[in-house]
Design a protein around this motif. Structure first.
Motif, PDB file in Angstrom:
ATOM      1  N   LYS C 164       0.834  -1.204   0.000  1.00  0.00           N
ATOM      2  CA  LYS C 164       0.000   0.000   0.000  1.00  0.00           C
ATOM      3  C   LYS C 164       0.872   1.260   0.000  1.00  0.00           C
ATOM      4  O   LYS C 164       0.547   2.265  -0.626  1.00  0.00           O
ATOM      5  N   SER C 167       2.250   3.419  -3.007  1.00  0.00           N
ATOM      6  CA  SER C 167       1.470   4.491  -3.631  1.00  0.00           C
ATOM      7  C   SER C 167       2.057   5.862  -3.306  1.00  0.00           C
ATOM      8  O   SER C 167       1.819   6.829  -4.028  1.00  0.00           O
ATOM      9  N   LEU C 178      -0.640   4.465  -8.857  1.00  0.00           N
ATOM     10  CA  LEU C 178      -1.476   5.588  -8.450  1.00  0.00           C
ATOM     11  C   LEU C 178      -1.081   6.866  -9.189  1.00  0.00           C
ATOM     12  O   LEU C 178      -1.928   7.698  -9.521  1.00  0.00           O
ATOM     13  N   ILE C 194      -8.826   6.468 -10.915  1.00  0.00           N
ATOM     14  CA  ILE C 194      -8.399   6.195  -9.533  1.00  0.00           C
ATOM     15  C   ILE C 194      -9.203   5.037  -8.958  1.00  0.00           C
ATOM     16  O   ILE C 194      -8.671   4.188  -8.237  1.00  0.00           O
ATOM     17  N   VAL C 195     -10.498   4.985  -9.317  1.00  0.00           N
ATOM     18  CA  VAL C 195     -11.310   3.839  -8.896  1.00  0.00           C
ATOM     19  C   VAL C 195     -10.714   2.557  -9.463  1.00  0.00           C
ATOM     20  O   VAL C 195     -10.591   1.550  -8.754  1.00  0.00           O
ATOM     21  N   GLY C 198      -7.804   1.601  -7.560  1.00  0.00           N
ATOM     22  CA  GLY C 198      -8.278   1.025  -6.300  1.00  0.00           C
ATOM     23  C   GLY C 198      -8.705  -0.420  -6.474  1.00  0.00           C
ATOM     24  O   GLY C 198      -8.392  -1.290  -5.652  1.00  0.00           O
ATOM     25  N   LEU C 199      -9.421  -0.683  -7.565  1.00  0.00           N
ATOM     26  CA  LEU C 199      -9.882  -2.060  -7.813  1.00  0.00           C
ATOM     27  C   LEU C 199      -8.696  -3.007  -7.988  1.00  0.00           C
ATOM     28  O   LEU C 199      -8.709  -4.138  -7.488  1.00  0.00           O
ATOM     29  N   TYR C 201      -5.697  -2.615  -6.684  1.00  0.00           N
ATOM     30  CA  TYR C 201      -5.155  -2.842  -5.336  1.00  0.00           C
ATOM     31  C   TYR C 201      -5.998  -3.868  -4.591  1.00  0.00           C
ATOM     32  O   TYR C 201      -5.472  -4.745  -3.898  1.00  0.00           O
ATOM     33  N   LEU C 202      -7.321  -3.775  -4.727  1.00  0.00           N
ATOM     34  CA  LEU C 202      -8.199  -4.717  -4.022  1.00  0.00           C
ATOM     35  C   LEU C 202      -7.951  -6.144  -4.507  1.00  0.00           C
ATOM     36  O   LEU C 202      -7.874  -7.075  -3.699  1.00  0.00           O
ATOM     37  N   LEU C 205      -4.699  -7.220  -2.945  1.00  0.00           N
ATOM     38  CA  LEU C 205      -4.516  -7.256  -1.494  1.00  0.00           C
ATOM     39  C   LEU C 205      -5.666  -7.878  -0.709  1.00  0.00           C
ATOM     40  O   LEU C 205      -5.477  -8.327   0.414  1.00  0.00           O
ATOM     41  N   TRP C 206      -6.879  -7.877  -1.303  1.00  0.00           N
ATOM     42  CA  TRP C 206      -8.007  -8.396  -0.527  1.00  0.00           C
ATOM     43  C   TRP C 206      -7.767  -9.833  -0.037  1.00  0.00           C
ATOM     44  O   TRP C 206      -7.999 -10.148   1.137  1.00  0.00           O
TER      45      TRP C 206
END
Lengths: 247, 224, 221
Positions: C164, C167, C178, C194-195, C198-199, C201-202, C205-206
């Motif tokens: 994270k 970024s 980012l 940016i969304v 984010g997706l 990254y999810l 990392l999720w």
């Protein structure tokens, strides 16, 4: 209300965990001032039976009455009912973040809504009866196992229940600490409390119990005075059990 | 050596910009306090709600906690600051930073407190319920006090890590320590404001880092 | 509702930004591949220092760890990238990011590994030494494996934090994911890139976040 019905009465109690039947029709009553001892091999369902009495376990069917009033079924004030049924656990379950006094006063203040001063007076009285008034400000971690269990008894007694359940109250104690707890239980009985005790303390059962109940396979196999059950057991299963543990 | 001190510890520059950086210290501390209070309270509330085990509610809490733990905070900050105005929601950079970091801390705090609640022995619930305490009373008077005590060290660590992220505010123009220092640095063409900012952060956070280590040894000794 | 979809989940814009973001993702992964091993190694040495019998080494290691745990990584990064050039020391954004994250990660990994080392019972060392293992052998074959296993969830959790953290490199104009998304946003005046970042990254990392939660609960119970 004066009634000649027993203080605690179980009728046709059934309970299974999944496909395993644990209780298969238990009928039992405990009168005022009576100490009833429940014996049985592990897995016989005796602890489950005890935990059904204040509905920590929900029975599948059957009825339970306390002082003649039903406590099973819907529409029962569960928390009000539990005030009348004290319970003492094998592992004490004292609240570690509260002092002995705090352990005893919590339900009096939060459920019975007693003012602090009154709750503390009663709590000190209850601690005095178990011989631990001097330890009122100690935390559970500062007390021996036997002392913790006596505080737990005071916590239950302070609510002035009409019946008390003891779930193997001395099993987690070092042998030299058992005596103090049993002495307190004797006194509770002397005060006229109805008591239902699951325990392996045979000697104590012989001396102090009014009635002994032998449970196996989810049913009551036989019951009677300690003399009858220990000296002249009628059932083969009882004899086998008593034979095993006296070895 | 003198050129080094001219560049990184220039007294004239320091004297000129110290007041604005000091103002930044105030902003950083204010933000940190707000974020910690909001994050810990909201996280604890969410963990309590989750303990009622209402399936749909728990599901949403877990999804919230997962997303806010998996996404870099800077992504959330940029999204909120540059994205929200396009749909008519205009927030100040201070508010954006506060909300995002408070929610990030809430997500971590929820997971930490929840772990504490589930680690509290079942016998505690049973003892309390056997004396007539209701579910909520048991949670509030018996379980939560023990759970919170158990999770103080990880919660402190996480709170420190997230309040340090207030420095990210510089990216969207929050006048916190780093924001003030970078502004001062570009005006003065000198690195001394950055040195001062670094010193300010270390002065604020070093005691907290030392405190968190002390808490950890104290609490682990208590548990043993 | 329409406006939200238009401004945050605009498929056309996401498709346009995709190649840009993909290049950024490459940079993000490259940074991770460099800084995570470096941080682990640095952390291991700092951790060993912090439990050393020699007071000087112990204090120096603890001071290092505490200092870099107290200093926000962005402050460190900007100091390296924007401060050093004033002293005539110009370094590339990538080098600034690597140095900054090395110092920051080492401190965090060190604190975790230190806790792991302290959690290994002293009897383990005594038993190993009594069988004739040297101090180094004891560390490598006996102490360290147990220490690392004991703190595996924390190491994993910190590694998620490092990913994270990459970024932050966007602030010093290093073209990681980012940063690319931010560029795309400033060109399109739309938050969808940016969304999309984010997706991504999810997706990365999720799963790790889930695993960590599972770990923590198992340890709690």
């Amino acid at each position: 209300m004066i009634t000649d019905r027993p203080t605690l009465e179980l009728r046709g109690l059934h309970k299974s965990f999944g496909a395993d039947p644990i209780l298969r029709g238990i009928d039992l009553s405990v009168a005022r001032g009576e100490m009833v001892f429940v014996l049985g091999p592990s897995g016989s369902g005796k602890s489950t039976m005890l935990r059904c009495c204040n509905r920590l376990e929900e029975p599948d069917s059957g009825e339970i009455f306390v002082e003649g009033k039903p406590i099973t079924g819907t529409g029962v004030d569960l928390n009000g009912m539990r005030q009348r049924i004290g319970m003492v656990f094998q592992s004490f379950n004292l609240y570690p973040h509260l002092t002995a006094l705090g352990n005893v006063t919590l339900a009096m203040r939060r459920v019975q809504k007693k003012p602090r001063a009154e709750a503390e007076t009663r709590a000190l009285d209850a601690l005095d009866r178990v011989g631990l008034k001097a330890k009122a400000d100690s935390y559970p971690a500062q007390l021996s196992g036997g002392q913790q269990q006596r505080v737990a008894i005071a916590r239950a007694m302070a609510l002035e229940p009409s019946v008390m359940l003891f779930d193997e109250p001395t099993s987690a104690l070092d042998p030299e600490l058992v005596g103090d707890v049993l002495a307190v239980m004797r006194e509770v009985r002397a005060e006229g409390m109805a008591m239902l005790v699951v325990s392996h303390e045979m000697k104590f059962a012989r001396e102090a119990a009014d009635r002994v109940v032998f449970v196996d396979g989810g049913v009551i196999v036989e019951q009677g005075t300690p003399e009858e059950v220990f000296e002249r057991p009628r059932e083969a299963r009882t004899r086998a059990f008593l034979g095993r543990i006296s070895e | 050596m003198s050129s080094f001190s001219d560049t990184f510890l220039n007294m004239d520059v320091l004297a000129r910009y110290a007041p604005s950086i000091l103002k930044g210290v105030g902003v950083t501390i204010l933000l940190s306090v707000l974020i910690v209070l909001t994050g810990v309270v909201v996280g604890t509330l969410l963990a309590c709600l989750r303990s009622f085990r209402v399936r749909l509610l728990s599901f949403f809490i877990v999804v919230f906690a997962d997303i806010f733990r998996a996404l870099p905070p800077l992504v959330l900050i940029l999204l909120a600051f540059f994205g929200l105005p396009n749909i008519g929601v205009v927030l100040t950079s201070f508010t954006v930073l506060y909300l995002v970091l408070a929610l990030v801390l809430a997500a971590f705090a929820e997971e930490i407190v929840w772990a504490g609640i589930t680690a509290t022995p079942k016998g505690q619930w049973e003892a309390a319920r056997s004396t007539g305490l209701g579910y909520t009373q048991t949670l509030g008077y018996v379980v939560l006090p023990q759970a919170l005590r158990m999770v103080i060290p990880p919660l402190t660590n996480r709170a420190i890590a997230i309040t340090k992220m207030t420095a990210l505010g510089m990216v969207i123009g929050v006048p916190d320590i780093l924001g003030q220092a970078t502004t001062a640095q570009s005006f003065s063409a000198n690195a001394s404001p950055l040195t001062l900012a670094a010193v300010a952060y270390v002065v604020i956070f070093l005691p907290l880092v030392v405190l968190s280590r002390w808490l950890e040894t104290r609490f682990s000794r208590g548990a043993a | 509702m329409d406006a939200i979809i238009q401004q945050f989940f605009n498929i056309d814009i996401m498709v346009q930004a995709w190649p840009l973001l993909l290049r950024g993702l490459g940079m993000t992964l490259l940074i991770c591949l460099v800084v995570i091993p470096m941080g682990l190694v640095g952390g291991l040495f700092a951790a060993l220092g912090s439990v050393s019998h020699l007071r000087g080494i112990r204090w120096a290691a603890i001071a290092f760890v505490d200092f870099f745990r107290a200093l926000p990584p962005l402050v460190l990064l900007i100091f390296l990238y924007a401060g050093l050039p004033f002293a005539g020391l110009r370094i590339s954004p990538f080098v600034a990011v690597v140095i900054g994250f090395f110092l920051n990660n080492s401190a965090y990994y060190a604190e975790i590994i230190r806790a792991g080392l302290l959690s290994v019972h002293k009897g383990q060392t005594e038993a190993a030494r009594s069988t004739g293992l040297s101090a180094g052998q004891t560390l490598i074959h006996v102490t360290l494996p147990q220490a690392l296993r004991n703190v595996l969830p924390d190491l994993l959790s910190n590694t998620v934090e490092v990913v994270k953290l990459t970024s932050l490199a966007s602030v010093v104009s290093l073209g990681e994911m980012l940063h690319q998304a931010g560029l795309a946003r400033s060109v399109t005046y739309n938050a969808s890139p940016i969304v999309l970042a984010g997706l991504i990254y999810l997706v990365l990392l999720w799963p790790l976040v889930r695993v960590i939660s599972r770990f923590e609960r198992r340890i709690a119970s």
